[in-house]
Scaffold this motif. Sequence first.
Motif, PDB file in Angstrom:
ATOM      1  N   GLU A 471       4.796 -63.265  94.902  1.00  0.00           N
ATOM      2  CA  GLU A 471       3.829 -64.370  94.855  1.00  0.00           C
ATOM      3  C   GLU A 471       3.629 -64.988  96.233  1.00  0.00           C
ATOM      4  O   GLU A 471       2.503 -65.348  96.602  1.00  0.00           O
ATOM      5  CB  GLU A 471       4.303 -65.430  93.862  1.00  0.00           C
ATOM      6  CG  GLU A 471       4.184 -65.010  92.412  1.00  0.00           C
ATOM      7  CD  GLU A 471       4.403 -66.166  91.447  1.00  0.00           C
ATOM      8  OE1 GLU A 471       4.324 -67.335  91.909  1.00  0.00           O
ATOM      9  OE2 GLU A 471       4.664 -65.909  90.268  1.00  0.00           O
ATOM     10  N   ALA A 472       4.696 -65.108  96.999  1.00  0.00           N
ATOM     11  CA  ALA A 472       4.574 -65.669  98.350  1.00  0.00           C
ATOM     12  C   ALA A 472       3.679 -64.788  99.216  1.00  0.00           C
ATOM     13  O   ALA A 472       2.837 -65.284  99.983  1.00  0.00           O
ATOM     14  CB  ALA A 472       5.958 -65.819  98.983  1.00  0.00           C
ATOM     15  N   ALA A 473       3.839 -63.489  99.104  1.00  0.00           N
ATOM     16  CA  ALA A 473       2.997 -62.565  99.865  1.00  0.00           C
ATOM     17  C   ALA A 473       1.545 -62.682  99.428  1.00  0.00           C
ATOM     18  O   ALA A 473       0.625 -62.652 100.250  1.00  0.00           O
ATOM     19  CB  ALA A 473       3.496 -61.130  99.692  1.00  0.00           C
ATOM     20  N   ALA A 474       1.334 -62.794  98.118  1.00  0.00           N
ATOM     21  CA  ALA A 474      -0.034 -62.924  97.607  1.00  0.00           C
ATOM     22  C   ALA A 474      -0.676 -64.220  98.075  1.00  0.00           C
ATOM     23  O   ALA A 474      -1.869 -64.253  98.412  1.00  0.00           O
ATOM     24  CB  ALA A 474      -0.023 -62.849  96.082  1.00  0.00           C
ATOM     25  N   ARG A 475       0.087 -65.298  98.101  1.00  0.00           N
ATOM     26  CA  ARG A 475      -0.462 -66.572  98.601  1.00  0.00           C
ATOM     27  C   ARG A 475      -0.849 -66.438 100.076  1.00  0.00           C
ATOM     28  O   ARG A 475      -1.911 -66.913 100.498  1.00  0.00           O
ATOM     29  CB  ARG A 475       0.557 -67.691  98.417  1.00  0.00           C
ATOM     30  CG  ARG A 475       0.796 -68.091  96.971  1.00  0.00           C
ATOM     31  CD  ARG A 475       1.822 -69.212  96.880  1.00  0.00           C
ATOM     32  NE  ARG A 475       2.189 -69.494  95.503  1.00  0.00           N
ATOM     33  CZ  ARG A 475       1.493 -70.292  94.677  1.00  0.00           C
ATOM     34  NH1 ARG A 475       0.379 -70.882  95.127  1.00  0.00           N
ATOM     35  NH2 ARG A 475       1.892 -70.493  93.437  1.00  0.00           N
ATOM     36  N   ALA A 476       0.026 -65.810 100.860  1.00  0.00           N
ATOM     37  CA  ALA A 476      -0.269 -65.643 102.280  1.00  0.00           C
ATOM     38  C   ALA A 476      -1.497 -64.764 102.497  1.00  0.00           C
ATOM     39  O   ALA A 476      -2.224 -64.927 103.483  1.00  0.00           O
ATOM     40  CB  ALA A 476       0.945 -65.040 102.996  1.00  0.00           C
ATOM     41  N   ALA A 477      -1.738 -63.837 101.550  1.00  0.00           N
ATOM     42  CA  ALA A 477      -2.904 -62.961 101.641  1.00  0.00           C
ATOM     43  C   ALA A 477      -4.140 -63.578 101.005  1.00  0.00           C
ATOM     44  O   ALA A 477      -5.174 -62.915 100.893  1.00  0.00           O
ATOM     45  CB  ALA A 477      -2.592 -61.623 100.963  1.00  0.00           C
ATOM     46  N   ILE A 509      -5.021 -57.511  98.124  1.00  0.00           N
ATOM     47  CA  ILE A 509      -3.772 -56.961  97.580  1.00  0.00           C
ATOM     48  C   ILE A 509      -3.118 -56.053  98.612  1.00  0.00           C
ATOM     49  O   ILE A 509      -1.896 -56.050  98.787  1.00  0.00           O
ATOM     50  CB  ILE A 509      -4.052 -56.204  96.263  1.00  0.00           C
ATOM     51  CG1 ILE A 509      -4.397 -57.200  95.148  1.00  0.00           C
ATOM     52  CG2 ILE A 509      -2.842 -55.358  95.855  1.00  0.00           C
ATOM     53  CD1 ILE A 509      -4.731 -56.552  93.823  1.00  0.00           C
ATOM     54  N   SER A 510      -3.941 -55.290  99.324  1.00  0.00           N
ATOM     55  CA  SER A 510      -3.413 -54.427 100.387  1.00  0.00           C
ATOM     56  C   SER A 510      -2.765 -55.261 101.488  1.00  0.00           C
ATOM     57  O   SER A 510      -1.706 -54.898 102.025  1.00  0.00           O
ATOM     58  CB  SER A 510      -4.549 -53.573 100.959  1.00  0.00           C
ATOM     59  OG  SER A 510      -4.098 -52.782 102.028  1.00  0.00           O
ATOM     60  N   ILE A 511      -3.375 -56.378 101.831  1.00  0.00           N
ATOM     61  CA  ILE A 511      -2.795 -57.256 102.852  1.00  0.00           C
ATOM     62  C   ILE A 511      -1.481 -57.851 102.353  1.00  0.00           C
ATOM     63  O   ILE A 511      -0.507 -57.979 103.109  1.00  0.00           O
ATOM     64  CB  ILE A 511      -3.792 -58.366 103.229  1.00  0.00           C
ATOM     65  CG1 ILE A 511      -5.017 -57.747 103.927  1.00  0.00           C
ATOM     66  CG2 ILE A 511      -3.146 -59.416 104.119  1.00  0.00           C
ATOM     67  CD1 ILE A 511      -6.146 -58.718 104.152  1.00  0.00           C
ATOM     68  N   ALA A 514       1.265 -55.463 102.967  1.00  0.00           N
ATOM     69  CA  ALA A 514       1.692 -55.445 104.367  1.00  0.00           C
ATOM     70  C   ALA A 514       2.532 -56.671 104.704  1.00  0.00           C
ATOM     71  O   ALA A 514       3.506 -56.589 105.463  1.00  0.00           O
ATOM     72  CB  ALA A 514       0.471 -55.354 105.275  1.00  0.00           C
ATOM     73  N   ILE A 515       2.164 -57.827 104.148  1.00  0.00           N
ATOM     74  CA  ILE A 515       2.940 -59.049 104.385  1.00  0.00           C
ATOM     75  C   ILE A 515       4.339 -58.896 103.811  1.00  0.00           C
ATOM     76  O   ILE A 515       5.338 -59.263 104.443  1.00  0.00           O
ATOM     77  CB  ILE A 515       2.220 -60.264 103.767  1.00  0.00           C
ATOM     78  CG1 ILE A 515       0.925 -60.558 104.549  1.00  0.00           C
ATOM     79  CG2 ILE A 515       3.126 -61.483 103.738  1.00  0.00           C
ATOM     80  CD1 ILE A 515       0.059 -61.610 103.905  1.00  0.00           C
ATOM     81  N   GLY A 545      -2.732 -64.600 109.958  1.00  0.00           N
ATOM     82  CA  GLY A 545      -1.352 -64.967 109.677  1.00  0.00           C
ATOM     83  C   GLY A 545      -0.431 -63.759 109.685  1.00  0.00           C
ATOM     84  O   GLY A 545       0.704 -63.821 110.175  1.00  0.00           O
ATOM     85  N   LEU A 546      -0.918 -62.624 109.144  1.00  0.00           N
ATOM     86  CA  LEU A 546      -0.114 -61.404 109.112  1.00  0.00           C
ATOM     87  C   LEU A 546       0.149 -60.882 110.517  1.00  0.00           C
ATOM     88  O   LEU A 546       1.242 -60.401 110.822  1.00  0.00           O
ATOM     89  CB  LEU A 546      -0.856 -60.338 108.286  1.00  0.00           C
ATOM     90  CG  LEU A 546      -0.277 -58.924 108.273  1.00  0.00           C
ATOM     91  CD1 LEU A 546       1.129 -58.920 107.685  1.00  0.00           C
ATOM     92  CD2 LEU A 546      -1.182 -57.991 107.459  1.00  0.00           C
TER      93      LEU A 546
END
Length: 621
Positions: A471-477, A509-511, A514-515, A545-546
């Motif tokens: 979820e943290a990765a999805a928020r960042a993306a 989702i791809s980003i 990567a995050i 951000g990434l």
Amino acid sequence: MTADESDTAGGAGHPDGQTGGRKGGQADGVQLLPVALRLLALMRRRRGLLWLSVLCGTLAAILSLSPYLAIAYVLVNAVSASADWSAILLAGLAGMAGVLAEKLLFGLSTYLSHRVAFATQRDLRYELAGKLARVPLGFTDSRSKGEIRNTMVDEIEVLEDGMAHLVPEVSAAVIAPLITLAVMLLIDWQLAVLMILPMAVGMWMMGRMMKDAEEPTRDYLEIQSRMATTSAEMADGIATVRAFNQDEQASHRAGRIFAQMRDLSNEWLERAIIPGTAAQVLLTSHLMLLGSAGLIMTAAGWVDLGVFAAFLAVAYGFGDLFAAIQGISHRLFRQHELLERLDMLRDVPELSRGTKAPALADASITFEEVGFAYGAREVLSSVSFHLPEGRCLALVGPSGSGKTTVARLIGRFQDADKGTIRIGGQDVRELDPEELHRHLAYVFQDVFLFDGTVADNIRLGRAGASMEEVEAAARAARAHEFIESLPEGYETRLGERGLGLSGGERQRISIARAILKDAPVLLLDEATAFADPENEALIQDAVAGLARGRTVIVIAHRLHTIANVDEILVLDEGRIVERGSHADLVAAGGLFASMWDAYESVRSFRHAAGPADHKQTEAAQ
């Protein structure tokens, strides 16, 4: 003889068949024993079950003779003046018991051989899947999905037929009849020769047909592979075909291949129907010929009636030996062809695997006089640059200039033909590929999503990540909001290739992947390619951000997205023709400046067109 064997014998030499070999089949010395040994070698990891299947099949073959031997015993003793009826009754019961035991053992042999075959199929598919992960991408790019699918699914499925049925059917169709033949020769060699002679002629005719079928078999398998490719293209491209009203043209294209299959089969049928029928009659009518000739010989006093009756009973156990051997031969010739096709895939050269530990000094990237070609077409020539750790480099240029190839070479999807590529001072060819890819994260232009949940697709970045990390990765993306709106949130199954999601949603989702991976080197292949104007800012924010703190190479078509990168390389026909900052390249008035002017003209037209045409013009870019 089983129905399958009878059908196979009757259709001997058919191109679907069951014969031939890539290098000349029987005519060029393709031997059945080496093919059988190859199949057994594929199953060697389960040799215990395999030998148990052989033992059960052999015992079943011997016991299959029990009813015929019992009948022969009954007939010989029934005409005797001192017939022992209790012994005759016991022989009949023994024959029945033998039949029951034979069926049980044959069933057990078949069960065990199928277990071995299914496990071997799984091993082969795992092996080929791993192989495809280690070969250069140029190999898979040069072959259609249908061809690879045909090998991994259909042809390995056909191999099961040989592996699962070889042991029990060889036992039943060969061992038992050969024992029976020995018994018949002991009873009366003249009758035995009389029965075998027409079958030998039929076997010779079948051999000639098999020789004639070698070329049609190769043609058949080639057309079969093309059919698989065409069918896959039709399924994948149906939307494009319908959008351009080309349904009829696509159907005609497929129809031509289907017609070639029909014509080849019909041509072979016309050639094989008469000799095939004649051979089938000779192979399966031995009992009729034996009965007629035996009665004449008995009437003439050349053969004792009791001996003839016993011989006739045992002859039923002989079965259609030559036809059964032919059926097994058909299977093995087919397996020979498929094994060769399988070997072609297994023998594709792999990327060399480095042995050094990834002792990378930093996350810098260096190209030293790198050259690469797809076959005879040179894609990169003498490309050299150095990207320090934590800096961002953009690759721009006309379509086909080599931008994506640079990114592929960094990840060793292919190896450079010339020059050296280094990451952190280490030659990428000296690093273990798995360790190399731990240092790299990708956001491709064409996002691939698996048929799994949203969370599973994000975890492709790091297997075993917790739900909180996902979820943290999805928020960042900038993907959390639309994921939460899906029917089951992160547990929503996306279906094949993520159908139902927009291009921008798939990209985010791809980003997120990567995050989650958190690798020091980031490769971006036009991350905003499928984003609509409303979502482009979100994706750019996520990418920013990434990229922070990482070494980044970005392939860009939307030139305004790279205005602030550290350096831009301009590629044209595989060479670096310009390099510098955005401002310097615009001022230089070269290729980049002309690309920038054209890009700005399109953007100006977009703004002038107004909101109604906003999305269409953005998509055109």
